[in-house]
Design a protein around this motif. Sequence first.
Motif, PDB file in Angstrom:
ATOM      1  N   TYR A  85      45.999  32.012  45.557  1.00  0.00           N
ATOM      2  CA  TYR A  85      46.448  32.864  46.659  1.00  0.00           C
ATOM      3  C   TYR A  85      46.311  32.138  48.000  1.00  0.00           C
ATOM      4  N   VAL A  86      45.178  31.491  48.202  1.00  0.00           N
ATOM      5  CA  VAL A  86      44.955  30.771  49.461  1.00  0.00           C
ATOM      6  C   VAL A  86      45.904  29.584  49.573  1.00  0.00           C
ATOM      7  N   ALA A  87      46.072  28.842  48.469  1.00  0.00           N
ATOM      8  CA  ALA A  87      46.941  27.661  48.501  1.00  0.00           C
ATOM      9  C   ALA A  87      48.402  28.019  48.721  1.00  0.00           C
ATOM     10  N   SER A  88      48.793  29.221  48.320  1.00  0.00           N
ATOM     11  CA  SER A  88      50.185  29.630  48.496  1.00  0.00           C
ATOM     12  C   SER A  88      50.463  30.207  49.880  1.00  0.00           C
ATOM     13  N   GLY A  89      49.491  30.132  50.770  1.00  0.00           N
ATOM     14  CA  GLY A  89      49.691  30.562  52.151  1.00  0.00           C
ATOM     15  C   GLY A  89      49.144  31.926  52.481  1.00  0.00           C
ATOM     16  N   GLY A  90      48.447  32.548  51.563  1.00  0.00           N
ATOM     17  CA  GLY A  90      47.872  33.862  51.847  1.00  0.00           C
ATOM     18  C   GLY A  90      46.781  33.778  52.891  1.00  0.00           C
ATOM     19  N   ASP A  91      46.859  34.614  53.899  1.00  0.00           N
ATOM     20  CA  ASP A  91      45.876  34.568  54.987  1.00  0.00           C
ATOM     21  C   ASP A  91      45.120  35.883  55.150  1.00  0.00           C
ATOM     22  N   ARG A  92      45.261  36.776  54.182  1.00  0.00           N
ATOM     23  CA  ARG A  92      44.539  38.056  54.238  1.00  0.00           C
ATOM     24  C   ARG A  92      43.787  38.236  52.927  1.00  0.00           C
ATOM     25  N   TYR A  93      42.831  37.358  52.717  1.00  0.00           N
ATOM     26  CA  TYR A  93      42.119  37.333  51.430  1.00  0.00           C
ATOM     27  C   TYR A  93      41.363  38.630  51.174  1.00  0.00           C
ATOM     28  N   ASP A  94      40.776  39.217  52.220  1.00  0.00           N
ATOM     29  CA  ASP A  94      40.031  40.461  52.026  1.00  0.00           C
ATOM     30  C   ASP A  94      40.915  41.570  51.454  1.00  0.00           C
ATOM     31  N   ASP A  95      42.171  41.591  51.901  1.00  0.00           N
ATOM     32  CA  ASP A  95      43.090  42.607  51.387  1.00  0.00           C
ATOM     33  C   ASP A  95      43.527  42.307  49.958  1.00  0.00           C
ATOM     34  N   ALA A  96      43.438  41.039  49.560  1.00  0.00           N
ATOM     35  CA  ALA A  96      43.879  40.648  48.212  1.00  0.00           C
ATOM     36  C   ALA A  96      42.802  40.855  47.159  1.00  0.00           C
ATOM     37  N   ILE A  97      41.569  41.033  47.588  1.00  0.00           N
ATOM     38  CA  ILE A  97      40.458  41.137  46.625  1.00  0.00           C
ATOM     39  C   ILE A  97      40.661  42.246  45.598  1.00  0.00           C
ATOM     40  N   PRO A  98      41.029  43.483  46.003  1.00  0.00           N
ATOM     41  CA  PRO A  98      41.208  44.530  44.975  1.00  0.00           C
ATOM     42  C   PRO A  98      42.245  44.150  43.921  1.00  0.00           C
ATOM     43  N   GLY A  99      43.372  43.567  44.339  1.00  0.00           N
ATOM     44  CA  GLY A  99      44.385  43.162  43.371  1.00  0.00           C
ATOM     45  C   GLY A  99      43.885  42.087  42.426  1.00  0.00           C
ATOM     46  N   LEU A 100      43.146  41.127  42.951  1.00  0.00           N
ATOM     47  CA  LEU A 100      42.587  40.070  42.106  1.00  0.00           C
ATOM     48  C   LEU A 100      41.577  40.643  41.112  1.00  0.00           C
ATOM     49  N   MET A 101      40.802  41.629  41.567  1.00  0.00           N
ATOM     50  CA  MET A 101      39.839  42.264  40.674  1.00  0.00           C
ATOM     51  C   MET A 101      40.550  43.021  39.553  1.00  0.00           C
ATOM     52  N   LEU A 102      41.664  43.674  39.874  1.00  0.00           N
ATOM     53  CA  LEU A 102      42.399  44.419  38.851  1.00  0.00           C
ATOM     54  C   LEU A 102      43.018  43.480  37.822  1.00  0.00           C
ATOM     55  N   ILE A 103      43.519  42.332  38.267  1.00  0.00           N
ATOM     56  CA  ILE A 103      44.080  41.354  37.325  1.00  0.00           C
ATOM     57  C   ILE A 103      42.983  40.822  36.407  1.00  0.00           C
ATOM     58  N   THR A 104      41.830  40.502  36.993  1.00  0.00           N
ATOM     59  CA  THR A 104      40.701  40.031  36.181  1.00  0.00           C
ATOM     60  C   THR A 104      40.229  41.117  35.219  1.00  0.00           C
ATOM     61  N   ALA A 105      40.246  42.371  35.682  1.00  0.00           N
ATOM     62  CA  ALA A 105      39.856  43.486  34.810  1.00  0.00           C
ATOM     63  C   ALA A 105      40.797  43.588  33.616  1.00  0.00           C
ATOM     64  N   ALA A 106      42.103  43.400  33.857  1.00  0.00           N
ATOM     65  CA  ALA A 106      43.062  43.447  32.755  1.00  0.00           C
ATOM     66  C   ALA A 106      42.769  42.350  31.735  1.00  0.00           C
ATOM     67  N   GLY A 107      42.426  41.156  32.227  1.00  0.00           N
ATOM     68  CA  GLY A 107      42.073  40.077  31.310  1.00  0.00           C
ATOM     69  C   GLY A 107      40.813  40.377  30.517  1.00  0.00           C
ATOM     70  N   ALA A 108      39.823  40.992  31.168  1.00  0.00           N
ATOM     71  CA  ALA A 108      38.581  41.337  30.469  1.00  0.00           C
ATOM     72  C   ALA A 108      38.823  42.391  29.394  1.00  0.00           C
ATOM     73  N   VAL A 109      39.631  43.413  29.707  1.00  0.00           N
ATOM     74  CA  VAL A 109      39.925  44.460  28.725  1.00  0.00           C
ATOM     75  C   VAL A 109      40.707  43.882  27.552  1.00  0.00           C
ATOM     76  N   ALA A 110      41.678  43.016  27.860  1.00  0.00           N
ATOM     77  CA  ALA A 110      42.447  42.381  26.783  1.00  0.00           C
ATOM     78  C   ALA A 110      41.540  41.543  25.880  1.00  0.00           C
ATOM     79  N   THR A 111      40.592  40.833  26.479  1.00  0.00           N
ATOM     80  CA  THR A 111      39.632  40.045  25.702  1.00  0.00           C
ATOM     81  C   THR A 111      38.791  40.942  24.798  1.00  0.00           C
TER      82      THR A 111
END
Length: 330
Positions: free
Chosen positions: A123-149
Motif C-alpha cells: 500500500y505504501v509503495a503504491s503511493g498510499g499516503d493515508r495508512y491509518d485509514d487503510a488499517i481496517p481494510g488490511l485487517m479485514l483482508i488478513t482476517a479472511a486469510g486467517a479464516v480460510a486457513t
Amino acid sequence: MRRILQEQLLAEINDWHRGGIIDSSTHERLVARYAPRDWLGAGLKWLGMFAVVLLGAGVLSAIALAMSDSPMAWAVMLGAAGAVAWHAGARMAADVRQRHAITGSILVTVGLLAGYGCLSLVYVASGGDRYDDAIPGLMLITAAGAVATAYRFVLRWPLFLGLLLLFHGVGIWHAYVGHGGYFAHIQDERVMAVVALLSIALGYWHESRLEAGTLRRHQGFGSLYLIFGLLYFNLSLWFLTIPRPTLAWVAVFTAAAVCQIVAGARFKDARFTGFGIVFLSIDMYTRYYEHFWDRISAGMFFLLAGAVAVAAGTVLEWQALRALRQKLQS
C-alpha cells in the motif's frame, strides 16, 4: 483441551485397544495425540505464546523501518518469508499425530502477521499516503486469510485470530491507560451490535447444523463465532449507555442481558447464561457508579457495593442449594 478430558480420552483409547476395537498403530497415533502433556509441554505452550508476541513485534518493527526505505523490496521479502512460515506451520499444526502443534501454530501466526505487513508495504509503495485509514481494510483482508486457513487445515487458532481481526477491523479499538481509566471506542455501536448478532446466529447455525453434518471435523468453530458475537454485542450495548446514558439504551442493555440469562436456562447453554449474568452485573454497577460516585464518599461507595455483592451471592447460593436438595429428593 483440558487435562481431565485428555485423561478420559486416553482411558477410552486404551480400552479400545485392549478390546481389539483398534489396532496397535492406531492406538499409538491416538495416544500420541491425546496423551496429557507434562509440565514441560505446558511450559512450551507459554513459551510459544511469548514467541508469538515477540515475533509479531518484530514484524511490526520491520514494517515501520521499511516504510522509509524501499518498501516494495521489503514487501516482497516479507511476503515470501510469511508464505514459507504459513505453509510450514499449517502442515505442522494439521499433523494427525500433533508432534509439532505449538510450533505450527506459531508459524501460522507469524505467516499471517507477515502477510499483513506485506499488504501494508505494498500500500505504501503504491503511493498510499493515508495508512491509518487503510488499517481496517488490511485487517479485514488478513482476517479472511486467517479464516480460510482455519477451514482449510481444520485449525481453531487461526479462526480465533481471524475473528479478532474481523471485529477490530469493523471498528473497535480499546486500551487500558492506568489509574482506573478505560478508553474504548467503537466507530458505530449500532452497526457493531448488528454484526455481533449475525455472528451469534452464524455460530448457533454452524454448531447445530454444519458441525453435525458436512463440517463434522470443525468442532468448536461455531462456539468461537458465538462467543465473539456475545462479547461484542454486550460491549456495544454497554458503550451506548456510558457517555450520556439514556433510559432507552439502559433498558435495551438490561433487557438483552436478562434475555441471555433466560435463553441460557431454556437451552441449557452456559455461554448465554454466563455472558448475561456478567453484563447484567456490569450494567448494575455502571448505573450505581453514575448515580452515587459523586454523592457519597469513595469508602462508603465501595462498602455498599461490596455489601450488596455479598448479599446477592449468599441469596443465589442458598437458592442453588435449595434447588439441588429438591432435585435429589425427587
